[in-house]
Design a protein around this motif. Structure first.
Motif, PDB file in Angstrom:
ATOM      1  N   GLY A   1       0.782  -1.225   0.000  1.00 21.17           N
ATOM      2  CA  GLY A   1       0.000   0.000   0.000  1.00 21.17           C
ATOM      3  C   GLY A   1       0.809   1.268   0.000  1.00 21.17           C
ATOM      4  O   GLY A   1       0.272   2.339   0.311  1.00 21.17           O
TER       5      GLY A   1
ATOM      6  N   ASN B   1       2.526   1.122  -5.234  1.00 18.17           N
ATOM      7  CA  ASN B   1       1.317   0.314  -5.094  1.00 18.17           C
ATOM      8  C   ASN B   1       0.062   1.187  -5.149  1.00 18.17           C
ATOM      9  O   ASN B   1      -0.970   0.785  -5.704  1.00 18.17           O
ATOM     10  N   GLN B   2       0.150   2.390  -4.591  1.00 18.64           N
ATOM     11  CA  GLN B   2      -0.993   3.304  -4.621  1.00 18.64           C
ATOM     12  C   GLN B   2      -1.367   3.681  -6.053  1.00 18.64           C
ATOM     13  O   GLN B   2      -2.555   3.791  -6.386  1.00 18.64           O
TER      14      GLN B   2
ATOM     15  N   SER C   1      -3.255   0.766  -7.685  1.00 15.01           N
ATOM     16  CA  SER C   1      -4.538   0.398  -7.101  1.00 15.01           C
ATOM     17  C   SER C   1      -5.653   1.391  -7.409  1.00 15.01           C
ATOM     18  O   SER C   1      -5.498   2.604  -7.230  1.00 15.01           O
ATOM     19  N   THR C   2      -6.803   0.860  -7.787  1.00 15.13           N
ATOM     20  CA  THR C   2      -7.986   1.711  -7.974  1.00 15.13           C
ATOM     21  C   THR C   2      -8.498   2.263  -6.653  1.00 15.13           C
ATOM     22  O   THR C   2      -9.249   3.232  -6.643  1.00 15.13           O
ATOM     23  N   HIS C   3      -8.108   1.674  -5.536  1.00 19.11           N
ATOM     24  CA  HIS C   3      -8.529   2.184  -4.234  1.00 19.11           C
ATOM     25  C   HIS C   3      -7.887   3.538  -3.931  1.00 19.11           C
ATOM     26  O   HIS C   3      -8.477   4.365  -3.238  1.00 19.11           O
TER      27      HIS C   3
ATOM     28  N   ARG D   1      -2.291   3.002 -14.873  1.00 17.61           N
ATOM     29  CA  ARG D   1      -1.962   2.861 -13.455  1.00 17.61           C
ATOM     30  C   ARG D   1      -0.618   2.165 -13.244  1.00 17.61           C
ATOM     31  O   ARG D   1       0.006   2.309 -12.190  1.00 17.61           O
TER      32      ARG D   1
ATOM     33  N   PHE E   1      -4.074  -4.139  -1.005  1.00 18.13           N
ATOM     34  CA  PHE E   1      -5.291  -3.792  -1.725  1.00 18.13           C
ATOM     35  C   PHE E   1      -5.850  -5.021  -2.444  1.00 18.13           C
ATOM     36  O   PHE E   1      -5.152  -5.670  -3.208  1.00 18.13           O
TER      37      PHE E   1
ATOM     38  N   GLU F   1      -7.731  -5.948  -5.278  1.00 20.94           N
ATOM     39  CA  GLU F   1      -8.231  -5.356  -6.510  1.00 20.94           C
ATOM     40  C   GLU F   1      -9.426  -6.144  -7.050  1.00 20.94           C
ATOM     41  O   GLU F   1      -9.638  -7.300  -6.697  1.00 20.94           O
TER      42      GLU F   1
ATOM     43  N   PRO G   1      -7.374  -9.113  -9.129  1.00 25.22           N
ATOM     44  CA  PRO G   1      -5.958  -9.122  -8.739  1.00 25.22           C
ATOM     45  C   PRO G   1      -5.092  -9.955  -9.666  1.00 25.22           C
ATOM     46  O   PRO G   1      -3.926  -9.621  -9.876  1.00 25.22           O
TER      47      PRO G   1
ATOM     48  N   THR H   1      -4.355  -7.758 -12.667  1.00 29.06           N
ATOM     49  CA  THR H   1      -3.560  -6.598 -12.256  1.00 29.06           C
ATOM     50  C   THR H   1      -2.095  -6.965 -12.100  1.00 29.06           C
ATOM     51  O   THR H   1      -1.205  -6.304 -12.650  1.00 29.06           O
ATOM     52  N   TYR H   2      -1.826  -8.043 -11.367  1.00 34.81           N
ATOM     53  CA  TYR H   2      -0.428  -8.345 -11.050  1.00 34.81           C
ATOM     54  C   TYR H   2       0.273  -9.130 -12.151  1.00 34.81           C
ATOM     55  O   TYR H   2       1.497  -9.000 -12.299  1.00 34.81           O
TER      56      TYR H   2
END
Length: 385
Positions: free
Chosen positions: A187, A191-192, A195-197, A212, A252, A254, A257, A260-261
């Motif tokens: 986080g 990482n921020q 992340s969509t968060h 992103r 996070f 996602e 995930p 994403t990763y």
């Protein structure tokens, strides 16, 4: 020899390492104050653990605004470079290999830790929930606090941050490090952006997954241009489900995930870096990574792969033998057992970690954990005879 697959020589970039056991980044909050300078005691701590295949330092902030916890070391000043030089000299004197973890916490910080008490930096002005920073309340004392509301970075500032990562890599080489690991997990800043968060930008650094991942691509490329890609690693924390809401911020969860990763790993493969480090959930009843993800990570990335989590020696050996991992990182066991590789190789019992001395303080719980003594060995041999 116990778990012999962990003790095979293996290459990492141009280096041949003596085993597959890694000491990962472990925050200990014992840098010299007031300027976050690595100390001779830190040199002793890392020297004691140089039996690892290689060591990754505790998270080391690349600039003053990258700090989220009191007493963590930096790698942006000449005094810090000189302090780290003593660490790398000590590890190299024992035949060890050591990488610096380049760290920027982004929004997981507090105004008290920021220059001029400014707001922390972030991809978007969204406060970090279920996370904590740590501030000093008096010399040697502090407390956990909620992170402050951050401010959104401009595109110009993002480009400047990429150069700060590159400069930190130069500083690491000047300090004698064998390579660097880019902290893209837990986080924190990189990482921020993934992340969509935390990232709700509408420019080239937000929106689509491709956008992103842009900061990750740019940082990896900039750092690799300084060190060479064979001296670079990246750490991720891909969570697939959360059984504890307080832990969501760590990686996070996602919406997808896996995608994403795997896409993030493709960025690393294209850059040709030396290794990918995957930190798994490490709390009680934590969800395991799906085997489908492990398989695709291996198919996607041709460099070395490190896994860290709740591994014991037997599980670690199975991961290596299955072909999923090239290295296994042991966190808390390395804190309490400076001679951890020897203990694993010989089946010797492990010291237990003292939770009260993990963060801050002096040599207690830092450099005073004992190696397995000849007296203990002799007593055990006599008991078995």
């Amino acid at each position: 020899m116990q778990h012999s697959s962990l003790f095979e020589a293996v290459t990492l970039g141009s280096r041949v390492l003596k085993n597959r056991i890694v000491m990962p980044a472990l925050t200990r909050q014992r840098s010299g104050q007031p300027d976050d300078i690595p100390t001779p005691q830190m040199a002793t701590y890392y020297r004691q653990r140089a039996g690892a295949g290689f060591i990754v330092t505790e998270g080391t902030q690349i600039e003053p605004r990258g700090k989220g916890y009191a007493w963590t070391p930096g790698i942006y000043s000449q005094a810090q470079i000189e302090g780290w030089s003593k660490v790398t000299d000590a590890v190299h004197a024992e035949g060890g290999v050591i990488f610096a973890q380049l760290w920027h916490v982004g929004r997981v910080s507090h105004t008290q830790l920021q220059p001029g008490h400014a707001a922390p930096l972030a991809p978007s002005a969204i406060q970090a929930l279920n996370a904590k920073s740590f501030i000093e309340t008096s010399p040697g004392a502090g407390r956990l606090v909620e992170p402050s509301m951050p401010r959104e970075l401009t595109v110009t500032e993002i480009k400047e941050l990429v150069e700060l990562y590159a400069q930190a890599a130069r500083n690491a080489l000047n300090a004698g490090f064998d390579g660097v690991e880019i902290h893209s997990a837990n986080g924190y800043l990189v990482n921020q952006f993934i992340s969509t968060h935390a990232n709700q930008r509408t420019d080239e650094y937000g929106g689509s997954l491709h956008n992103r991942l842009r900061l990750l691509r740019e940082v990896v490329e900039a750092v690799s241009a300084v060190t060479g890609p064979d001296r670079v690693g990246v750490r991720f924390t891909p969570l697939f489900t959360s059984t504890n809401e307080d832990r969501v911020y760590i990686g996070f969860v996602e919406q997808d995930p896996h995608q994403t990763y795997i896409e993030a790993i493709k960025v690393l493969e294209q850059a040709g870096i030396a290794y990918l480090s995957i930190a798994e959930a490490d709390w009680a009843n934590a969800p395991d990574l799906p085997e489908t993800f492990r398989r695709e990570a291996r198919r996607t990335f041709s460099g070395r792969i490190i896994y860290a989590g709740l591994y014991d020696a037997a599980r670690a050996a199975r991961m290596v033998e299955a072909g999923y991992a090239d290295f296994i990182a042991f966190g808390r066991p390395f804190i309490a057992n400076p001679d951890l590789p020897q203990r694993i190789a010989n089946g010797w019992p492990l010291n237990k970690v003292d939770p009260a001395t993990l963060y801050g303080g002096g040599e207690q719980g830092f450099t005073d954990y004992p190696v397995y003594s000849r007296a203990e060995l002799t007593a055990n041999e006599e008991a078995l005879s």
